[in-house]
Every structure is written in C-alpha cells, then in structure tokens.
Design a protein around this motif. Sequence first.
Motif, short mmCIF file in Angstrom:
data_model
loop_
_atom_site.label_atom_id
_atom_site.label_comp_id
_atom_site.label_asym_id
_atom_site.label_seq_id
_atom_site.Cartn_x
_atom_site.Cartn_y
_atom_site.Cartn_z
N ALA A 136 -43.63 -6.23 78.51
CA ALA A 136 -44.08 -5.10 79.33
C ALA A 136 -44.72 -5.58 80.63
CB ALA A 136 -45.06 -4.23 78.56
N ALA A 137 -44.36 -4.94 81.73
CA ALA A 137 -44.87 -5.32 83.04
C ALA A 137 -46.39 -5.19 83.13
CB ALA A 137 -44.21 -4.45 84.11
N GLN A 138 -46.95 -4.24 82.42
CA GLN A 138 -48.38 -3.98 82.49
C GLN A 138 -49.21 -5.20 82.06
OE1 GLN A 138 -49.42 -0.38 80.49
NE2 GLN A 138 -51.63 -0.63 80.77
N LEU A 139 -48.63 -6.06 81.20
CA LEU A 139 -49.36 -7.21 80.69
C LEU A 139 -49.53 -8.33 81.72
CD1 LEU A 139 -47.86 -7.23 77.11
CD2 LEU A 139 -50.31 -7.11 77.65
N THR A 140 -48.77 -8.29 82.79
CA THR A 140 -48.94 -9.29 83.84
C THR A 140 -50.36 -9.22 84.40
OG1 THR A 140 -46.60 -9.30 84.45
CG2 THR A 140 -48.17 -10.06 86.12
N LYS A 141 -50.86 -8.01 84.59
CA LYS A 141 -52.21 -7.82 85.12
C LYS A 141 -53.23 -7.65 84.00
CE LYS A 141 -54.79 -4.79 88.32
NZ LYS A 141 -55.79 -4.24 87.38
N ASP A 142 -52.95 -6.74 83.07
CA ASP A 142 -53.92 -6.42 82.02
C ASP A 142 -54.15 -7.57 81.06
OD1 ASP A 142 -54.13 -3.96 83.14
OD2 ASP A 142 -53.56 -2.82 81.38
N GLY A 143 -53.10 -8.35 80.78
CA GLY A 143 -53.23 -9.44 79.83
C GLY A 143 -54.37 -10.39 80.16
N PRO A 144 -54.32 -11.05 81.31
CA PRO A 144 -55.40 -11.96 81.68
C PRO A 144 -56.73 -11.26 81.94
CG PRO A 144 -53.41 -12.44 82.93
CD PRO A 144 -53.20 -11.11 82.25
N GLU A 145 -56.69 -10.10 82.61
CA GLU A 145 -57.94 -9.44 83.01
C GLU A 145 -58.73 -8.93 81.81
OE1 GLU A 145 -57.44 -6.43 85.95
OE2 GLU A 145 -56.82 -7.84 87.52
N ARG A 146 -58.07 -8.22 80.91
CA ARG A 146 -58.79 -7.59 79.81
C ARG A 146 -59.12 -8.57 78.68
NH1 ARG A 146 -55.41 -3.01 77.79
NH2 ARG A 146 -57.03 -3.05 76.20
N SER A 147 -58.40 -9.69 78.61
CA SER A 147 -58.70 -10.68 77.56
C SER A 147 -59.67 -11.75 78.03
CB SER A 147 -57.40 -11.35 77.11
OG SER A 147 -56.90 -12.20 78.13
N GLY A 148 -60.09 -11.66 79.27
CA GLY A 148 -60.96 -12.70 79.81
C GLY A 148 -60.23 -14.01 80.01
N GLY A 149 -58.94 -13.92 80.34
CA GLY A 149 -58.15 -15.13 80.58
C GLY A 149 -57.60 -15.77 79.33
N LEU A 150 -57.63 -15.06 78.20
CA LEU A 150 -57.18 -15.65 76.93
C LEU A 150 -55.76 -15.23 76.52
CD1 LEU A 150 -60.40 -15.39 74.70
CD2 LEU A 150 -59.62 -17.28 76.14
N TYR A 151 -55.11 -14.41 77.34
CA TYR A 151 -53.76 -13.93 76.99
C TYR A 151 -52.68 -14.70 77.74
CZ TYR A 151 -49.60 -11.05 76.65
OH TYR A 151 -48.30 -10.62 76.44
N PHE A 152 -51.64 -15.12 76.98
CA PHE A 152 -50.48 -15.79 77.54
C PHE A 152 -49.21 -15.26 76.86
CE2 PHE A 152 -54.08 -18.62 77.81
CZ PHE A 152 -54.02 -19.12 79.10
N ARG A 153 -48.08 -15.44 77.53
CA ARG A 153 -46.79 -15.14 76.88
C ARG A 153 -45.75 -16.10 77.41
NH1 ARG A 153 -45.16 -9.18 79.39
NH2 ARG A 153 -45.92 -9.48 81.52
N THR A 154 -44.84 -16.48 76.55
CA THR A 154 -43.73 -17.35 76.95
C THR A 154 -42.46 -16.54 77.21
OG1 THR A 154 -43.30 -17.77 74.61
CG2 THR A 154 -44.59 -19.42 75.80
N SER A 155 -42.40 -15.30 76.72
CA SER A 155 -41.25 -14.44 76.98
C SER A 155 -41.30 -13.95 78.43
CB SER A 155 -41.26 -13.24 76.03
OG SER A 155 -42.55 -12.64 76.00
N PRO A 156 -40.16 -13.83 79.08
CA PRO A 156 -40.15 -13.41 80.49
C PRO A 156 -40.53 -11.94 80.63
CG PRO A 156 -37.91 -13.61 79.65
CD PRO A 156 -38.81 -14.15 78.58
N PRO A 157 -41.36 -11.60 81.63
CA PRO A 157 -41.79 -10.21 81.83
C PRO A 157 -40.66 -9.35 82.38
CG PRO A 157 -42.61 -11.60 83.59
CD PRO A 157 -42.00 -12.52 82.58
N ASP A 158 -40.82 -8.04 82.20
CA ASP A 158 -39.78 -7.09 82.61
C ASP A 158 -39.49 -7.10 84.10
OD1 ASP A 158 -39.02 -6.16 80.15
OD2 ASP A 158 -40.37 -4.44 80.14
#
Length: 415
Positions: A136-158
């Motif tokens: 999901a495209a939303q995770l590009t911004k929300d992933g790092p911001e809301r997790s405090g920099g603890l979110y990553f993904r290896t799958s390519p974003p939409d």
Amino acid sequence: MRTARSATIAALSGLLGLATLVPAAHASQGKSGELVIGSLAPESGEYATVIESLREPVKMAVDEINAAGGVAKGRSVRLVDADEGIESRTVVDATRKLIDTEHVGAIMGPAASTSALAILDTVKDHALVCSGSNTAAQLTKDGPERSGGLYFRTSPPDRLQGPALAELVLSDGRSNIGLVHPADSAGTPLARSVARALRAGGADVTLASFPPGSDPAAAVTRVMRAKPDAVVVTASAADGAAVVKSLIAQGSGPATLPVYGNDGLYDPGFAEDVDLDHPAVVAGLEGTVPAADPGGTDTAFDKAFAATGIDPFFSSYYYDCTILTALAAMKAGSTDAQKMAKAFATNLRGKRDCESYADCKKLLERGASIHYRGASSRFDEWDTSEPNEGTYDVWSYSPAAVGVLEGPDSQITIP
C-alpha cells in the motif's frame, strides 16, 4: 508458464483504529539476550491459504542464521508465531502478545497492508517490523513516521506497480483507457499512479471511482461513455470482481474488451466471485503482481525453497526481511529494536557484496561495510524503509479461469 496459487494480501488497504501499547520493560529482547523474531501471518481467515508461503521462508532464514553462529555477540535467534487474522483487533492483540509476552525484538509481517497500518502505533519503540508483502502506498509515509522508524518492507510499493501495469497496457497498443477504482487508500493512489504513467506514454485516460464495497455500475458507465479500447481496474479482489461483473453486465467484459488489473484481481476465488456458475467469463483478463522470483533468479534460497514444494508467493521477500534484520543486529552489535532499525539500511549501501548470511556476517565481523544482494532483489535502489525498484510478473486467466503467471522473460522491472 506456471500456474500459481495467490491471494489478495498485498492489495489490502485502509487505515484501521487501534490503541497504543503500554511500554514493557526490555520488550525488544529475549530474557536470555537472544533475538526473538515473531512471524505475524494469517493462520485464520480467507488469506490463511498462503500461510506456508509466508512463514516457511522466515523459518529457513532463522535456521540459516543460527547455523552461522547467530547474531550480535553470538546470540541465537528464536522464532515464535502469531496469528494475524483478518480483523484489526486480532492483529493488534497478537502484536501486543508478541511484545509483552514473547519479548520479540522484530516482527516479520504482517501480510496485509491493513494489518501493518493497524499495528504501527503498537510497535513504536518496541519492535522492528519488516513485511515482505505490504504494498500500500500509504505505508511509504505512515510506516516510518508512525512506527518511530521501526517499519520496513522488502516488497515493492504500489507507486512502482502503477508504471508496471501501465507498461503492460501500453505494450499491447492500447491508447484510450478507462480506469475504474474504489475510492480508498489503496485503489486511489494506485489508480493515479497508473493514470500518470499511461498519460506519459501518450494514452488518454478516463478515471471513475466508487465507494468501496458498493455497486460500481455508475463508475463503469462513466468510463464506457469514453469508448475506451481497454479498461484497467485497481482494487481488492471483492471490489475488482464487482467491477468486472458490472463490465460484463454492460456488454464490455474480458471477452469483448481488454481488461487489466493489479494483483488484487489475481486471486484463487476471483473468477467465482465474478460468476459462480460461469467462472470462465474472466478468461483473458490480465495484469501485474510483484514477482515471486524477480528476474528468474537462481539463488541458494530459490533452490532450497523449491525443494519444499510450497508456492513461492512473496516468499523471497520474507526471507530477505529476516536476513536483513539479523544483519542489522550484527551491524548494530545489539538486538535492541531501535539500534537494529538504525543499522538496517546501511547493509544495503556498503562496498562489499555478499549473498548469504554467513558470508555477510563474516564481512561485518571484519569491520567491512556490506551490500546484501538478496533473493528478492539485488537492492540496487533503496529509499529509507523500502525498495525504490520492483519487478513484476504478468498474469492472466486461462479459458478454464485458472490464474497463470508468465515466465521471467515477461517480467516488468521498474525503474
């Protein structure tokens, strides 16, 4: 060609409500100093059919890591499982248990983008998260911001699948495109991405949206007024099936008009959702999906995983998540989630190439900077918390309504 079992994991979207976890002491490290990794995947619900594809590669990676001597200061890695389910409450409760009871330092998963969005506040300050199937495209911004920099993904974003899907459509000579999508946090960004790429390629595009879960007939009518030579659908399986059903009802289904879709439409039950009695009506519909074996790679993981007999659905991405997490612990010299997160991307930018955990670990122990070359990607382009490149398989439905993936020669790589 090869027939593949699939599910609409990556296309799931939508921000779900959740509560914030009460901090737990030493939540990021096992009691004995070991690194505890949680595998958060759908054991229940409609997406449980792909559980082995998501969980087995994590287990294989953990076995490989321990065989090479573990992580920082010789600490072993212990794997624990948790059920993601399909509801936000289920995945939040499972995440809390992993952190509070199992004391995980990292979580591999969750499978669905909705699940990832639901747990971001929960994992903040507590556990590194790496998913191999969120797009999901939303995770590009929300992933790092809301997790405090603890979110990553290896799958390519939409944002990368949009150009890939557009390339497929344009390569077939289509120039007047109708684009239908649900107005949600997954369908809308992906539709806009496809539209931009189509227009950049010289095509005319008519967009129409509808409320997710509702009848898309009016949206279908709007795009058909433009007399398109093809229709693109960006949606989950349920909404996508409703669109295709409406196209058929208006005399413009795959049998009479080229129809394309994202990976959400590439689902085992999709054809029956369109027409239970006549599933073959979807024959000819085609689209893109993140490649199971990008570039037709022949890595050690590919060979080992093939021996399991399990379909490689996002499997290489989960393997890479686990290896990269362990390498982050090695680089940081710690199993603390925040320290691992700070080291995560450095192992994708170093000078010395390495492909196995054992080889990468030896280089790190010698003080070298490494560039991990994975099973899912060479990781030539990395953007903060996610790849800035993606390889996509082309899929289609056969006359028997069976989803078929084309071979590596048909793969589309972005950028």
